[in-house]
Every structure is written in structure tokens, then in C-alpha cells.
Design a protein around this motif. Sequence first.
Motif, mmCIF file in Angstrom:
data_model
loop_
_atom_site.group_PDB
_atom_site.id
_atom_site.type_symbol
_atom_site.label_atom_id
_atom_site.label_comp_id
_atom_site.label_asym_id
_atom_site.label_seq_id
_atom_site.Cartn_x
_atom_site.Cartn_y
_atom_site.Cartn_z
ATOM 1 N N LYS A 138 5.440 -8.983 -12.464
ATOM 2 C CA LYS A 138 6.127 -8.949 -11.178
ATOM 3 C C LYS A 138 5.251 -9.646 -10.046
ATOM 4 N N ALA A 150 2.722 -1.699 -10.769
ATOM 5 C CA ALA A 150 2.745 -2.990 -9.875
ATOM 6 C C ALA A 150 1.946 -2.758 -8.532
ATOM 7 N N TYR A 172 1.406 -14.650 -2.235
ATOM 8 C CA TYR A 172 1.980 -13.623 -3.496
ATOM 9 C C TYR A 172 1.033 -14.160 -4.647
ATOM 10 N N VAL A 228 3.948 -10.021 -6.339
ATOM 11 C CA VAL A 228 3.544 -9.091 -5.359
ATOM 12 C C VAL A 228 2.571 -9.669 -4.491
ATOM 13 N N SER A 261 1.230 -9.591 -10.307
ATOM 14 C CA SER A 261 0.553 -8.180 -10.247
ATOM 15 C C SER A 261 -0.848 -8.135 -10.868
ATOM 16 N N TYR A 279 1.650 -0.320 -1.626
ATOM 17 C CA TYR A 279 0.789 -1.429 -1.332
ATOM 18 C C TYR A 279 -0.669 -0.828 -1.356
ATOM 19 N N ASP A 339 2.435 -3.418 -5.619
ATOM 20 C CA ASP A 339 3.170 -3.141 -4.412
ATOM 21 C C ASP A 339 3.718 -2.000 -4.265
#
Lengths: 329, 249
Positions: B8, B119, B33, B10, B36, A138, B121
Motif C-alpha cells: 500500500k 498499513a 508517500y 501511504v 508502507s 496515521y 495510514d
Amino acid sequence: MANVLAFVEQRDGVIGSAGREAVGVASALAAGLGGQAHALILGNASAAAGADGLGAAGAEVVAVGQHDALGDYNPEGYASVVAAHIRDGGFGAVVFTATTLGKDLAPRVAALLDVPLASDVTEVGVDGGVVTAVRPVYSGKAFATLAIDASPAIVSIRPNVFQPAQNAAAGTVSTFTPDVDTSAWRIRVVDRKSAADGQLDVAEAGIVVSGGRGMKGPEHWGLLEGLRDAIGSDVALGASRAVVDAGWRPHGEQVGQTGKTVAPKLYFAVGISGAIQHLAGMRTAKTIVAINRDADAPIFSVADYGIVGDLFEVVPALSERIAELKAAD
Amino acid sequence: MNVIVCVKRVPDTEARIRVDGSGTGIDTAGIKYDMSPYDAFAVEAALRQKEAAGEGEITLLTFGESAAQETLRKGLAMGADKAVLLTGEVTLDGLATAKVLAAELESTDAPLFLFGVKAADDDQSQVGPMVAALTGRPCVTGVSTYEIQGDKAVCHRDVEGGSEVLEVDLPAVLCMTKGPNEPRLAALKGIMAAKKKPLEEKPAAAAEARMRVTGFSEPPARAAGRIVGEGAGAVDELVRLLREEANAL
Ligand SMILES: Cc1cc2nc3c(=O)[nH]c(=O)nc-3n(C[C@H](O)[C@H](O)[C@H](O)COP(=O)(O)OP(=O)(O)OC[C@H]3O[C@@H](n4cnc5c(N)ncnc54)[C@H](O)[C@@H]3O)c2cc1C
Ligand SMILES: Nc1ncnc2c1ncn2[C@@H]1O[C@H](COP(=O)(O)O)[C@@H](O)[C@H]1O
């Protein structure tokens, strides 16, 4: 008992600090796994130039694969040679660097060997024979600790985070000619332009000088170049997204969520407000300096040292003071 | 030409991330959310390619929870033609994810697979090149724009202090990064149209994860910083601190 391999990048025979850091990590892992630290360098005839120095960085055995076709990085050529070397060597763990090249190469090698990859790790260890790693997730808002249940355990390490080992030992260096079948390559470079020769990539430099919208326009970047030059070597320029989107600076310099992640020992944020997406790319820098005329700018909440003021006055004074001290050193 | 874009779902880049009670994951309560960010650049690139060619079908592919439908609808609203959702549990083992996606991609004959470089996350930067290796395709990473020329893709990318143009034989995998083309926002018309576009949901082949998460932590808070002073007059003290206290210069 298992040996550990570090893949070490070279450019024109010169090995950067990231490569020595990878060897240092390999030697620490080898100690944990009860084996030896090896290093692999690929390139053309000039590739071996830096190999001798890797002994001091912790490598007991250094192999240099030389082939004319490997002078420039080619993903397909490099991936198959590195995967074959790992298979033949029976390594228990492999360390790559999470540089531009390493991020391209490591996942291919991992998939060819059918083992997972822990990318961009900031800590590694061995726990009961199992390789463990800590990696930011993250965008650095959290850290995951992982146990890798595969052999070889493959990691790529974030540049500037690990210390190279300080061994007095000299490693044994040998060269070999890898099997390379260029006719199987499906990627060709048709053009390469270097904007500024020898400039360090912002993700690999030990010190980063970044400018934001507060710089007012591309014509003022001479100020930041002045600061970079005063500091000397191992410094790269960075930028906020606002600056890159405005076309003031190239995309390759953007730091942040949709740019590069950097972890230098010193980061200057000049005229950058410190939006969360910018912090995502630089919050793991060791020391952060902010120069901003707005005392409430969020960048000051992560900065170790801040100066509130007009960057057009502060930056020239700062460059001058640093140049003075460097001259006296 | 048909293109498949892997996207995705994320946490939004503004999201506050907290470790959950188990200590091996994040507390998802209250998190918004989104697609991405790099994947949105990939969708934009595919749309531009289709517009330039005047033909072709863009399929979005994701592996994740049912809630990822929302992410796929967003891509359909931007202009993609259809979407496939493989439901299952996504882990930090990117190779396991790559195998799930590769199995689905191999069942198509699309000459081009697009990915984001990373990505937002798990930040692994690995699934695209892994899928390429698993499917035996060449892969170019860090692509900011590309054009199709016959049976090749011509890719542009920024490298250290410069730029590169690479040619890759199709079929190929391209991992897209931020370039000059800002992802478009879906217009109301697109959002309405997206509701009627095909979205297939099916269970993913089981993915065996070989990287176990044994702990999750929040980063140590940075010690409160210090305002050294105001204006150019503070420079001497700043440089002294950088040298003597931080040992950074
Ligand atoms: C999905 C997504 C991804 C993103 N990715 C990134 C990313 O990768 N990197 C990134 O940087 N941003 C990213 N952003 C954008 C981010 O949200 C901010 O918009 C951006 O970082 C702002 O750039 P800035 O700090 O240069 O500009 P601003 O926020 O406009 O800040 C300019 C600063 O300069 C100061 N200033 C002005 N004049 C002077 C002066 N004379 N002297 C001193 N200080 C002065 C001002 O006080 C202000 O704090 C992303 C956003 C989204 C939504
Ligand atoms: N679960 C997923 N579903 C679809 N695409 C994914 C998934 N995970 C990763 N990807 C793709 O792979 C890219 C790189 O992801 P990562 O290697 O996880 O950083 C992303 O930008 C997506 O294009």
C-alpha cells in the motif's frame, strides 16, 4: 433493541484487564442500544475460572465455550466458534480487544460475518441507533470518527483506554460445548519458547519502562529491570527500534511505527531521543516521563515530566525512591 | 513458487498530518508517500524466499490511486517481477478493500499471499486476515520470517515473552511484521530494470464502504511538559509528582 457481546480473552482461567474493559464497553453500548451486555469466553476446562467476576465488570450473561482443543488459541477454531455464537445470538454489536490475539481474531470473524470492523478504537458511542467509534489513524497523528452502517457493528478496543464498568450485579454464567472440527485446521504450533515466563506484553501493560540507545548496551538492562521490579505488577519493558535493531532486545519489545502501539497509564522513556516513529507508538500514553541527558531531545516535547541527566545515575535513584515508598505503603 | 505481495502507498512516516477543509480527510498537499513499512518487510521476505528456491515469480498488488504506480515501481526495483494496480477509491472500511484484493487474488493460482500486519495510514491490522477468510485460506499474522517446506510454510513469530514456530498448509496468507531482515534498498540497476517490468493498471471492482467517516481531528496538543530538574537530585520531586499530581504510581 439489541444485545451486545464482548469477547473476553483468558489465559489459564485468568481474565486480564483488557477483557474487563471490553465488557465495560459492551455494557455501555448495550445501554445505548437498549439491550443486554453479554460476554463470551473460550478455552478448555480451566476457562470458566474467571467467568464469575465478569458480572461485576458489567456482563449480564456470560457464556463459556469449553473444549479441549481450544486450550490454546487457534485462529481457525476460535474464529468459527465466535462467528457462530454471534450469528446465533443475533447481537447488534460485538466488542473485541485490540490485543495480539484480538487483532488476529476480530478481522476473521468480521469477514466471516460479512461486516466491517473498526480496529483499535479509543472511543465508542451510539448515535440514533448507529454505533460510532473514534480511532487513531496515521499512527495517532489524527483521529477518525466513524459511523458503522452494519449489524452487528464490530469494534476492537485499544487496551488501557477504557474503564471497566463497576456493577454490583452478578451475571448469569453458563457453559457450552462448541462444535470444533480440528481436522479442518490448517495451522499447527510446532514449537513454543517462552523467553521469560509470565512477562506481560508491552502492548497490554499498564506501565511501560522503555530503553533506547542511551542505555549503551544490553548489559545495562538490569537497570530497567530494577525500575520495573520496584514499581511492582502490571509493568512491561519496551525498547526503541535502535535497540532492537542492534540486537540488544527482542523484536516483541519494540514500541513505535514498526513495533507495538502502547497506551499505558505511565510510560518511561529512558535514553530515547523521541523520533517521530517512536512517538507514533506511545503518544497516547496518559503520563510520559523522559530521562535524557540532552535537554533538547524531542522526547521532552511530549513528556509530562522530564529529568535532564545521566540515566546511569537517575534510574538507580528512581528505583530506590519508588521501592522505599512502596515499602512504606 | 509464485507469491503475491499486497503493498500500500501511504504517507511517509515523517509526514506531518493535517485535517483538510472538509473535516473528513487529510490535506495531502506537500505529503511525500512511500511503501508502507511492513509491506516492505513482506517484499523483502518474498525476495529471500525466491533467492533461496532459485525460482518463482513475485507479483505486487495494490488497490489505490494511479499515483500508487510509484510504490509498485519501488517494489519492482527491489526485485519483484511484475505488478498489478487496481485503481479506485480506498476507504477506511478494510473489508471493502479486502474484497477488492480477494477478487483479484482468486483469479490467480499463487499458493502464497503476503501482507503487512498493518498499513501505516489507516492502522487497521485487518486486511490480511479478512482476505484469508474471504478466500478460505489459513492465515498466520505477525510473521517475522518463514521457510517453505514442501506444501507448508514454517512461520516464526514473536509472542508475549517468547517465540513460536507455526506450520501452515499452503495455499496460505501470511501477514509479515518487522523481523531480522531489513528491506533492501533498490540499486541503480534495479531501478533501471524496474522501468521495463510489467505493470498492469485496471479499474477495481466497486467497493461498497459501510464505515462512514463523519469527522477527522488532530490529536489534542499535549500540555507542555515540565522539566522537573537535573540529575538524580530531581528524583524525589518526580516521584512525588507521579504519585500526587498524575496519580500514576
Ligand atoms: C520507517 C521507519 C520506521 C521506524 N520505526 C520505529 C519504531 O517502531 N520505533 C522506534 O523507536 N524507532 C523507529 N524508527 C527509528 C527512529 O527514527 C529512530 O532512529 C529511533 O527511534 C532512535 O532510537 P533511540 O531514541 O533509542 O536512539 P537515539 O536517537 O540515538 O537516541 C538516544 C538518546 O539517548 C540519550 N542518551 C545517551 N546517553 C545517555 C545517558 N547516559 N543518559 C541519558 N540519556 C542518554 C541521547 O541524548 C539521545 O537522545 C523508524 C524509522 C523509520 C524510517
Ligand atoms: N489498498 C491496499 N492495497 C494493497 N494492499 C493493501 C491495501 N490496504 C491494505 N493492504 C494490505 O493489508 C495490510 C494491512 O492493512 P490494514 O489492515 O489496512 O492495516 C497492508 O500492510 C497491506 O499488505
